[in-house]
Design an enzyme around this catalytic site. Sequence first.
Site, PDB file in Angstrom:
ATOM      1  N   CYS A  72       0.873  -1.169   0.000  1.00 21.25           N
ATOM      2  CA  CYS A  72       0.000   0.000   0.000  1.00 21.25           C
ATOM      3  C   CYS A  72       0.915   1.225   0.000  1.00 21.25           C
ATOM      4  CB  CYS A  72      -0.907   0.015   1.221  1.00 21.25           C
ATOM      5  SG  CYS A  72      -1.738   1.609   1.450  1.00 21.25           S
ATOM      6  N   ASN A  85      11.458  -1.863  -7.947  1.00 21.77           N
ATOM      7  CA  ASN A  85      11.512  -2.731  -9.127  1.00 21.77           C
ATOM      8  C   ASN A  85      10.137  -2.769  -9.784  1.00 21.77           C
ATOM      9  OD1 ASN A  85      13.052  -4.915 -10.697  1.00 21.77           O
ATOM     10  ND2 ASN A  85      11.148  -5.968 -10.185  1.00 21.77           N
ATOM     11  N   GLU A  86      10.078  -2.354 -11.047  1.00 21.92           N
ATOM     12  CA  GLU A  86       8.848  -2.442 -11.837  1.00 21.92           C
ATOM     13  C   GLU A  86       7.638  -1.920 -11.064  1.00 21.92           C
ATOM     14  OE1 GLU A  86      10.129  -6.194 -14.729  1.00 21.92           O
ATOM     15  OE2 GLU A  86       8.728  -6.533 -13.082  1.00 21.92           O
ATOM     16  N   CYS A  92      -7.665   0.688   0.547  1.00 23.14           N
ATOM     17  CA  CYS A  92      -7.861   0.624   1.991  1.00 23.14           C
ATOM     18  C   CYS A  92      -8.249   1.995   2.550  1.00 23.14           C
ATOM     19  CB  CYS A  92      -6.598   0.102   2.662  1.00 23.14           C
ATOM     20  SG  CYS A  92      -5.226   1.290   2.651  1.00 23.14           S
ATOM     21  N   GLU A 119      16.219  -5.048 -18.464  1.00 19.97           N
ATOM     22  CA  GLU A 119      15.869  -6.467 -18.382  1.00 19.97           C
ATOM     23  C   GLU A 119      15.265  -6.927 -19.706  1.00 19.97           C
ATOM     24  OE1 GLU A 119      13.298  -7.894 -15.312  1.00 19.97           O
ATOM     25  OE2 GLU A 119      14.178  -6.598 -13.773  1.00 19.97           O
ATOM     26  N   TRP A 134       6.157 -17.144 -17.285  1.00 17.13           N
ATOM     27  CA  TRP A 134       4.891 -16.653 -16.745  1.00 17.13           C
ATOM     28  C   TRP A 134       3.772 -16.599 -17.771  1.00 17.13           C
ATOM     29  CZ3 TRP A 134       4.396 -12.369 -19.727  1.00 17.13           C
ATOM     30  CH2 TRP A 134       5.567 -11.726 -20.130  1.00 17.13           C
ATOM     31  N   GLU A 148      10.518 -18.161 -10.327  1.00 17.93           N
ATOM     32  CA  GLU A 148      11.068 -17.909 -11.666  1.00 17.93           C
ATOM     33  C   GLU A 148      12.207 -18.865 -12.022  1.00 17.93           C
ATOM     34  OE1 GLU A 148      10.351 -13.475 -12.950  1.00 17.93           O
ATOM     35  OE2 GLU A 148      11.481 -13.482 -11.080  1.00 17.93           O
ATOM     36  N   LYS A 149      12.191 -20.064 -11.463  1.00 20.60           N
ATOM     37  CA  LYS A 149      13.292 -20.993 -11.725  1.00 20.60           C
ATOM     38  C   LYS A 149      13.316 -21.512 -13.153  1.00 20.60           C
ATOM     39  CE  LYS A 149      10.685 -24.707  -9.405  1.00 20.60           C
ATOM     40  NZ  LYS A 149       9.750 -23.793  -8.683  1.00 20.60           N
ATOM     41  N   PHE A 150      12.199 -21.393 -13.887  1.00 20.12           N
ATOM     42  CA  PHE A 150      12.184 -21.819 -15.284  1.00 20.12           C
ATOM     43  C   PHE A 150      12.298 -20.642 -16.255  1.00 20.12           C
ATOM     44  CE2 PHE A 150       9.845 -25.386 -13.191  1.00 20.12           C
ATOM     45  CZ  PHE A 150      10.842 -26.332 -13.369  1.00 20.12           C
ATOM     46  N   HIS A 151      12.564 -19.449 -15.714  1.00 25.05           N
ATOM     47  CA  HIS A 151      12.847 -18.285 -16.553  1.00 25.05           C
ATOM     48  C   HIS A 151      14.295 -18.386 -17.023  1.00 25.05           C
ATOM     49  CE1 HIS A 151      13.480 -14.118 -17.754  1.00 25.05           C
ATOM     50  NE2 HIS A 151      12.216 -13.838 -17.515  1.00 25.05           N
TER      51      HIS A 151
END
Length: 673
Positions: free
Chosen positions: A118, A152-153, A163, A312, A320, A360-363
């Site tokens: 938030c 980051n992003e 809220c 990046e 993803w 993200e191990k398969f990135h």
Amino acid sequence: MPETTPRGLTRLAFGGDYNPEQWPESVWQEDVRLMREAGVTMVSVGIFSWALLEPAPGEYDFGWLDRILALLHENGIRVDLGTPTVVPPAWFYRAHPEALPVTAEGVRYEFGSRGAICHSNADYRAAAASITTELAERYGDHPALAMWHVHNEYGVPVSACYCDSCAAHFRCWLAGTYGKVEAVNEAWGTAFWGQRYTDLEQINPPRATPTVGNPGQALDYKRFADATIRENFRAERDILHRLSPGVPVTTNFMTALSQCDSLDYWAWGREVDLVTNDHYLITDGRRTHVNLAMAADLTRSVAGGAPWLLLEHSTSGVNWQPRNPAKAPRQMARNSLAHVARGSEGAMFFQWRQSRRGAEKFHSSMLPHGGTETRVWREVVELGASLDSLSTIRDTRTEADVAVLWDWQSWWAQNLAWRPSEDHDPRERADSFYEALYDRHLTVDFAHPEADLSAYPLVVVPALYLMTEAAGNNIREYVENGGTLVVSYFSGIVDEHDAVHDGAYPGTLRDVLGLTVEEFSPLLKDERVRLTGPDGSELTGDVWTEFVVPRGAETVWTYADGLTAGHPALTRHRLGEGTAWYVSTRLDAHGLDALIGWAADDARIASRADLPRDVEVVRRGGESGTYLFVINHTGGDAKVPLDAPGTELLTGERAAGRLAVPAGAVRVVRLDG
């Protein structure tokens, strides 16, 4: 003035996110040795490391970061050092659960992912400022430090919270923006459906309602959320500027139109010292290199035409999407150098070493699970050598031919509920018009609708539903002074509050287009209409038609069937020294190509029909010379004419006449003179 280039970096940036904390220190030496073998010049460090740097409130452990920065410095590798504020530690959320964001439906997210913040929460803001201060005081003058990487992003995956803290903050924002509650009522049109407020304290965020809520409120909440996130960036940036002077500060954008729509990057581009971007291919069967070019052009435009940095992208597949194919051989180099052609000062990746654990191990990564005996690694090493040979292009600028007008706030407004057709997608129109320009080998600058357009012979408006009076006047002045304009349907309709401009459609564009629109007539799903031209030829449209009434414009193409049969479909209007085209339906690729061709002729843009399709030709120029990038995205060899002889930088060979570019290859010629 703050520095705008990474400190101490004398070559193009090449490297990636480096997460040494995921690995035992025994691996670090091997990492750095392989980085040197690959030609890595810079890595991003510390982006997700708050929990390690501050394992308990006010208790810090910088030892591991000291050691890795020293190791990188000893090996000549520059550091893009992150402030880890995208993921506060678990102990922070235990103490401040209200810092977790709440959805419009009232559901509070849990800790366990990333970006669950938030941005109105005072405790988060204080904690972020504290860890940023600690880092800046310790590393602000570190010899390895090239630049600061805040957060980051931003906006991914949570761009807005609903809220009670955000409600109070929103009311303060409204008071600062409008002053009195009466001005809010006027802007939002609260007389409709009895939504009138008598006190700002009665206003909440646009939470879930039984049916569609107030569109003016929803649009302003998007502006508020964007401004709130930007406040937090500025707070960290200002700490870093104060404690680490002379070191540029950035945060990684995601400007690709298909990936992030929650931030107004025109505003964000003015806040960073160096514009950086993350880009990932959307592998949906389309020509991914066209979207890549569009993202790079848009990022350069957000940077005001100045050099920027690709911070990046992926060496191969991502993890993803529903289906994540690998990149084809040599595609990584083409992708990387296409960004460089369009203004990037290097090519960085996520990430250096492929993770064994986590989401993200398969990135893909620069150093895959399979190690150095892999195609990806060999291509990484080859790309590092290529980028090293291109170092002289630093500080040059990409040369554009045309402008496309784009506005994130118009996109926000267009995507609100209850528009005439859910099949009209402004992003799709932007993509399609861009592709038509790309296929005519025209390099694009994107521009805000109120920006100076005088440098461009051709300006294209693919989808600008929201347009201010100032933007409309700017576009009219551009045409009157000799510019050529192309406008697609449902543009210029509402003002900055999502209120329909007074009078007939298309509002602020009526006079410049020389027409009015009596009524929109969207088509049903899969319904199509034919358009006939002056020579009897036909084009095809779908999604949308309109009842257009010329008021000075000439009818060039006419609807041949459907409810609007016999009415103008495509018009042309001479105004002052210029010309304005209008198309009132969604043309297919063939129709868009024809339209862009006619407008390019009006703009006196020379044809580039001698250039092969899917062979990208882009120029960068500056004090060090003029560079011609030729990127062959096809499976066959190609030849491209050269304006002048020169030296091909990737092979060292001389080039003259027609440049041969093998299938899937890239050539970069430094032209003589």
